[in-house]
Design a protein around this motif. Structure first.
Motif, short mmCIF file in Angstrom:
data_model
loop_
_atom_site.label_atom_id
_atom_site.label_comp_id
_atom_site.label_asym_id
_atom_site.label_seq_id
_atom_site.Cartn_x
_atom_site.Cartn_y
_atom_site.Cartn_z
N PHE A 48 -101.77 -80.46 -13.24
CA PHE A 48 -102.00 -81.78 -12.67
C PHE A 48 -101.51 -82.93 -13.55
CE2 PHE A 48 -105.46 -79.13 -10.79
CZ PHE A 48 -104.91 -79.06 -9.52
N LYS A 50 -98.88 -85.51 -14.71
CA LYS A 50 -97.78 -86.07 -13.93
C LYS A 50 -96.47 -86.10 -14.72
CE LYS A 50 -100.37 -88.82 -10.63
NZ LYS A 50 -100.52 -90.12 -9.96
N ASP A 255 -97.51 -85.85 -8.47
CA ASP A 255 -98.71 -85.03 -8.44
C ASP A 255 -98.31 -83.61 -8.06
OD1 ASP A 255 -101.17 -83.93 -8.20
OD2 ASP A 255 -102.05 -85.56 -7.03
N GLY A 257 -99.88 -80.71 -7.11
CA GLY A 257 -100.37 -80.08 -5.89
C GLY A 257 -99.80 -80.73 -4.64
#
Length: 677
Positions: A48, A50, A255, A257
């Motif tokens: 997660f 960035k 991001d 996901g």
């Protein structure tokens, strides 16, 4: 020390303590749980984050977690071999994860090792190596892109520094990752060796020291060893997966996901096809109908939902764009940005845009970078940022050059043509479109690409459009560089000199001269094309004479005499006799007699008729030199030089006026005329 520093120190110290000091099984359970928790933390952190540089200490994390995990292996091995009770965590992994079966546990453990070795570690190692290589290879190009953006004004100096630092950090990070991946691979190898040693040692301990038969010893110690291997290899597998995720991140500021799901399930057409294929397999083949039909229907419904979401997002985007545009119209205009005046601007029509567009093969931006470097080397001063912009109000092939917002020159080019100039010895002329070279206003012709080779073979000087603009821009900058030199530029030059000669700068500024007075001297030098690169000599001279005079014109003459070697090299070729024009001694006396001194400086009070006669005589003598193919140079006495230059500069911009004290003794001169009145 900060709490975080203490925590990291304890974490590393605990690993070395476990190598030496035996620990009880309950403490081992706690540490194994902590190890698994840290592995999951690293995994989700890499997923997660960035930007890869947000995990810039990841190579160090790999080293610490590897040594901690090996220390746990040593402690668990010690407990297995000495007490046969390494704690509940190891026993649970051996009995529950391995199904309490020797064969099943061994197969699961071997599969984990194969996955980690052959798939994740091998791929991560290769990706890290290639990424490090390409990152280092791309550094020069990225640096040039930053320089181009800086020169065109797209970014500020501070932004350029941040971007350069980021490039350096990326290179350091991926270079470190290339080596750090070896930690993970070595950890997996060490775990496999430790497991093998544990099996042999455990069986030996059970049979020799605990009088167990071979099958009982194998059953007990192999299960515990597999549990120990699993409890260490699973965190190691998580760390390997984290490494693979980090080095394969395609986007640096997205991001994880959201991007992953949108890229995988973001195309409705693909989902429709997948649903149809899966449902078709359920109908045509003996595969479970209910499972495949249900899954196919789910894909089709998901595709329809995604299509609806995309349509809604598109409509909302159009509405938001209209609202933003309307809001900008309604808001009061911010005029502060309109008050800024760019020092140098190059505006061009839409027909010249391809020359400045890198995507269309244009190299005008790179040439602007080279102009600034060339001027810095030639004149010793930094050219301000050159702003490039298109202007639809201009003719398609027209460009204009502005200094401080005011147009000072213009030109026109043909984008798909070349400019051919006759250097004077071409016998056979070539057909083309007549024009004038914009920098020096020399006659020229526009020729096509097909005529270029023939024109060059005939002796023409052939120039492409970007070179024409770059040369024109360079000449304009040379002519106006003195007025572009600001006090801040002088302060920057002074600060640079102060790093190596602090005592000189402290003596001169501000005790003897202020920043504005030094600026005037430097501007006087630049105005006549004298380089200020030798700032040490200039400041030394100013420090010598500023105590007796603060007249910037007089100080400029002293500095010029100190720079006579540079002046001689610039205007008088070595080993050649230079043709010059001298000044009539009587005329020199008349000029000096007409000088009036005031509080604001000196000025000439010559009679207008006398001035016209001098200017006419100068024109006649310059014509003689030009007929000989020589540069127009006038030699005067030192005390008259600056007044004579000031008298003639409005009429003859390119006239070079040099005093006898500014000429090296080894220079050979030949007088071909004398200026009289």
């Amino acid at each position: 020390m900060k709490k975080a520093d203490i925590g990291v120190a304890i974490y590393v110290l605990a690993a070395f303590i476990m190598f030496i000091v035996p620990i009880p099984n309950w403490l081992l359970d706690i540490l194994l749980a902590c190890n698994i928790s840290i592995a999951f933390t690293i995994l989700f952190g890499t997923m997660f984050t960035k930007e890869v540089l947000d995990m810039s200490f990841y190579p160090t994390m790999l080293l610490f977690t590897t040594i901690f995990r090996i220390a746990l292996n040593v402690s668990s091995t010690r407990l297995i071999l000495t007490t046969g009770d390494p704690g509940q965590v190891v026993a649970t992994f051996g009995n529950y994860v391995g199904a309490g079966n020797l064969v099943v546990g061994s197969i699961v453990f071997i599969i984990l090792i194969i996955i980690q070795f052959m798939v994740i570690n091998k791929g991560s190692e290769r990706v890290a190596e290639v990424t490090a290589r390409f990152t280092l290879d791309a550094m020069p190009g990225k640096q040039m892109a930053i320089d181009a953006d800086l020169n065109t004004g797209a970014i500020s100096d501070a932004e350029a520094k941040v971007r350069r630092d980021k490039i350096q950090e990326e290179a350091n990070f991926f270079g470190s990752m290339d080596g750090a991946v070896k930690y993970v691979k070595g950890d997996a190898t060490a775990g496999l060796i430790i497991t093998f040693v544990n099996v042999i040692g455990g069986i030996a301990m059970g049979m020799v020291y605990q009088n167990m038969d071979a099958m009982a010893a194998i059953e007990k110690y192999v299960i515990l060893t597999i549990g120990d291997g699993l409890v260490s290899q699973i965190p190691s597998l998580l760390i390997s997966l984290s490494t693979g995720i980090l080095v394969t991140k395609g986007s640096k500021d997205a991001d994880f996901g959201t991007v992953l799901v949108s890229q995988l399930f973001g195309i409705p057409k693909a989902l429709y096809l997948v649903g149809a294929v899966i449902a078709g397999l359920g109908i045509v083949t003996p595969l479970p109908d209910l499972v495949f039909l249900t899954l196919g229907l789910i894909f089709i419904v998901t595709g329809r939902m995604v299509a609806g979401t995309l349509e809604t997002a598109q409509i909302e985007g159009e509405i938001n764009a209209d609202e933003i545009a309307a809001e900008e119209i309604r808001q009061p205009e911010n005029v502060n940005s309109l008050l800024q005046v760019d020092p140098i601007e190059l505006e061009f029509g839409y027909g010249i845009i391809p020359l400045a567009d890198v995507n269309q093969g244009g190299d005008l931006l790179d040439r602007v970078v080279m102009i600034r470097r060339q001027i810095a080397l030639e004149l010793g001063t930094v050219v301000p940022i050159i702003r490039l912009r298109d202007n639809i109000q201009l003719n398609p092939n027209q460009y204009i050059i502005k200094i401080k917002g005011i147009q000072v020159s213009e030109g026109e080019i043909l984008f798909d043509h070349y400019m051919a100039m006759n250097p004077g010895y071409v016998e056979e002329e070539i057909t083309g479109i007549p024009t004038y070279e914009p920098s020096f206003h020399l006659p020229a012709i526009w020729i096509t690409e097909g005529q270029r080779e023939r024109a060059e073979s005939m002796g023409y000087t052939v120039v492409d459009p970007p070179s024409i603009i770059a040369t024109h821009l360079t000449e304009i900058i040379r002519q106006h560089i003195s007025e572009l030199l600001t006090r801040q530029d002088v302060q920057n030059l002074t600060d640079n000199l102060k790093e190596t000669n602090p005592s000189l700068v402290e003596e001169l500024v501000p005790k003897l001269l202020g920043l504005g007075e030094i600026q005037k001297v430097l501007q006087n030098l630049l105005k006549e094309g004298i380089s200020i690169r030798d700032l040490l000599t200039i400041f030394e001279t100013l420090a010598d004479y500023a105590a007796t005079s603060r007249d910037t014109d007089i100080l400029t003459e002293y500095v010029r005499q100190s720079l006579k070697r540079a002046i001689s090299m610039k205007f008088f070729p070595q080993g050649e006799t230079t043709s010059v024009v001298t000044l009539d001694p009587k005329l020199e006396q008349e000029i000096m007699a007409s000088v009036k001194q005031t509080e604001t400086g000196a000025y000439l009070t010559l009679d207008p008729e006398k001035t016209r006669a001098i200017v006419k005589s100068v024109g006649d003598e310059i014509a003689k030199l030009e007929n000989l193919g020589k540069s127009p140079i006038v030699i005067t006495s030192p005390i008259v030089r600056m007044y004579f230059k000031r008298l003639t500069e409005d009429y003859y911009r390119d006239l070079i006026v040099v005093s006898y004290n500014e000429i090296d003794s080894n220079i050979e001169l030949q007088s071909v005329g004398m200026v009289t009145a």
